[in-house]
Design a protein around this motif. Structure first.
Motif, PDB file in Angstrom:
ATOM      1  N   LEU A  75     -32.264  11.166  97.645  1.00  0.00           N
ATOM      2  CA  LEU A  75     -30.837  11.093  97.979  1.00  0.00           C
ATOM      3  C   LEU A  75     -30.607  11.236  99.481  1.00  0.00           C
ATOM      4  CD1 LEU A  75     -29.091  13.090  95.106  1.00  0.00           C
ATOM      5  CD2 LEU A  75     -28.875  10.654  95.614  1.00  0.00           C
ATOM      6  N   ALA A  76     -31.427  12.036 100.136  1.00  0.00           N
ATOM      7  CA  ALA A  76     -31.280  12.250 101.580  1.00  0.00           C
ATOM      8  C   ALA A  76     -31.526  10.976 102.385  1.00  0.00           C
ATOM      9  CB  ALA A  76     -32.235  13.351 102.037  1.00  0.00           C
ATOM     10  N   ASP A  77     -32.121   9.948 101.770  1.00  0.00           N
ATOM     11  CA  ASP A  77     -32.388   8.684 102.462  1.00  0.00           C
ATOM     12  C   ASP A  77     -31.175   7.755 102.495  1.00  0.00           C
ATOM     13  OD1 ASP A  77     -35.155   9.270 102.859  1.00  0.00           O
ATOM     14  OD2 ASP A  77     -35.562   8.644 100.790  1.00  0.00           O
ATOM     15  N   LEU A  78     -30.134   8.064 101.727  1.00  0.00           N
ATOM     16  CA  LEU A  78     -29.051   7.099 101.536  1.00  0.00           C
ATOM     17  C   LEU A  78     -28.321   6.706 102.817  1.00  0.00           C
ATOM     18  CD1 LEU A  78     -27.527   8.031  98.073  1.00  0.00           C
ATOM     19  CD2 LEU A  78     -29.182   6.252  98.663  1.00  0.00           C
ATOM     20  N   ASP A  79     -28.073   7.619 103.721  1.00  0.00           N
ATOM     21  CA  ASP A  79     -27.381   7.237 104.959  1.00  0.00           C
ATOM     22  C   ASP A  79     -28.162   6.178 105.724  1.00  0.00           C
ATOM     23  OD1 ASP A  79     -25.203   8.886 104.497  1.00  0.00           O
ATOM     24  OD2 ASP A  79     -25.970  10.528 105.746  1.00  0.00           O
ATOM     25  N   ALA A  80     -29.464   6.362 105.839  1.00  0.00           N
ATOM     26  CA  ALA A  80     -30.296   5.372 106.538  1.00  0.00           C
ATOM     27  C   ALA A  80     -30.357   4.059 105.753  1.00  0.00           C
ATOM     28  CB  ALA A  80     -31.695   5.937 106.775  1.00  0.00           C
ATOM     29  N   ILE A  81     -30.362   4.150 104.427  1.00  0.00           N
ATOM     30  CA  ILE A  81     -30.356   2.943 103.599  1.00  0.00           C
ATOM     31  C   ILE A  81     -29.076   2.154 103.841  1.00  0.00           C
ATOM     32  CG2 ILE A  81     -30.128   2.154 101.189  1.00  0.00           C
ATOM     33  CD1 ILE A  81     -32.249   4.346 100.518  1.00  0.00           C
ATOM     34  N   PHE A  82     -27.935   2.838 103.918  1.00  0.00           N
ATOM     35  CA  PHE A  82     -26.671   2.136 104.173  1.00  0.00           C
ATOM     36  C   PHE A  82     -26.680   1.464 105.534  1.00  0.00           C
ATOM     37  CE2 PHE A  82     -24.939   5.508 101.203  1.00  0.00           C
ATOM     38  CZ  PHE A  82     -25.011   4.677 100.098  1.00  0.00           C
ATOM     39  N   ASP A  83     -27.306   2.100 106.528  1.00  0.00           N
ATOM     40  CA  ASP A  83     -27.410   1.485 107.853  1.00  0.00           C
ATOM     41  C   ASP A  83     -28.220   0.190 107.779  1.00  0.00           C
ATOM     42  OD1 ASP A  83     -25.937   3.547 108.975  1.00  0.00           O
ATOM     43  OD2 ASP A  83     -27.699   4.607 109.774  1.00  0.00           O
ATOM     44  N   ILE A  84     -29.350   0.229 107.076  1.00  0.00           N
ATOM     45  CA  ILE A  84     -30.169  -0.982 106.938  1.00  0.00           C
ATOM     46  C   ILE A  84     -29.410  -2.024 106.147  1.00  0.00           C
ATOM     47  CG2 ILE A  84     -32.261  -1.951 105.893  1.00  0.00           C
ATOM     48  CD1 ILE A  84     -33.676   0.691 106.631  1.00  0.00           C
TER      49      ILE A  84
END
Length: 169
Positions: free
Chosen positions: A10-19
């Protein structure tokens, strides 16, 4: 550049949204609720590629599905299909700054091997028009469109193609 593949958190989601925002047109962007939903339902089929300093380079969202038709784009699900017979690759996106370095292929191979270990022998996906050649090179073939399939694919944009492949060990 060195990177490694690991399960998505879940902690990866911000970076995923950026990509996601850097590679897709705004009408294809999916919500935080969608990503949280897929992680909740199938965390063991979602992956990320990161640097040693945990910078996210790319991600792959996949989950068990039924091979007949793709799921609706961005739909939050209560459950996965009870009799799922296909490993559905929903999204694989790589940061523009690291495209061409093999990150996507490494994500795909890791995820595919995991799906095979989980017993899947069939895979399906919706290819956006610009990615069809890539998926053909990965061994996928286009499924003949029916009116119902054409209607499902409309949300994915012009030229979207439903594809599948039989997976072998």
């Amino acid at each position: 550049m060195q990177y490694h593949i690991r399960p998505m958190k879940l902690a990866d989601l911000d970076a995923i949204f950026d990509i996601q925002a850097s590679v897709y047109h705004s009408d294809l962007l999916e919500s935080q609720a969608f990503y949280e939903n897929r992680l909740q339902l199938s965390a063991n089929t979602c992956w990320v590629a990161t640097t040693e300093k945990n910078q996210l380079l790319g991600y792959l969202i996949s989950y068990p599905w039924i091979r007949t038709f793709p799921p609706a784009l961005g739909e939050v699900l209560a459950t996965l299909p009870e009799h799922a017979d296909s490993w559905f690759v929903h999204d694989c996106a790589i940061s523009p700054s690291t495209q061409g370095l093999g990150v996507g292929k490494a994500l795909f191979i890791t995820a595919r091997n995991s799906a095979i270990e989980q017993g899947f022998r069939h895979s399906s996906l919706v290819s956006l028009a610009q990615a069809t050649h890539y998926w053909l090179n990965q061994g996928y073939i286009a499924v003949d469109n029916t009116p119902q399939l054409t209607e499902k694919l409309a949300a994915y944009g012009e030229g979207a193609c439903y594809m599948h492949q039989e997976m072998t060990v």
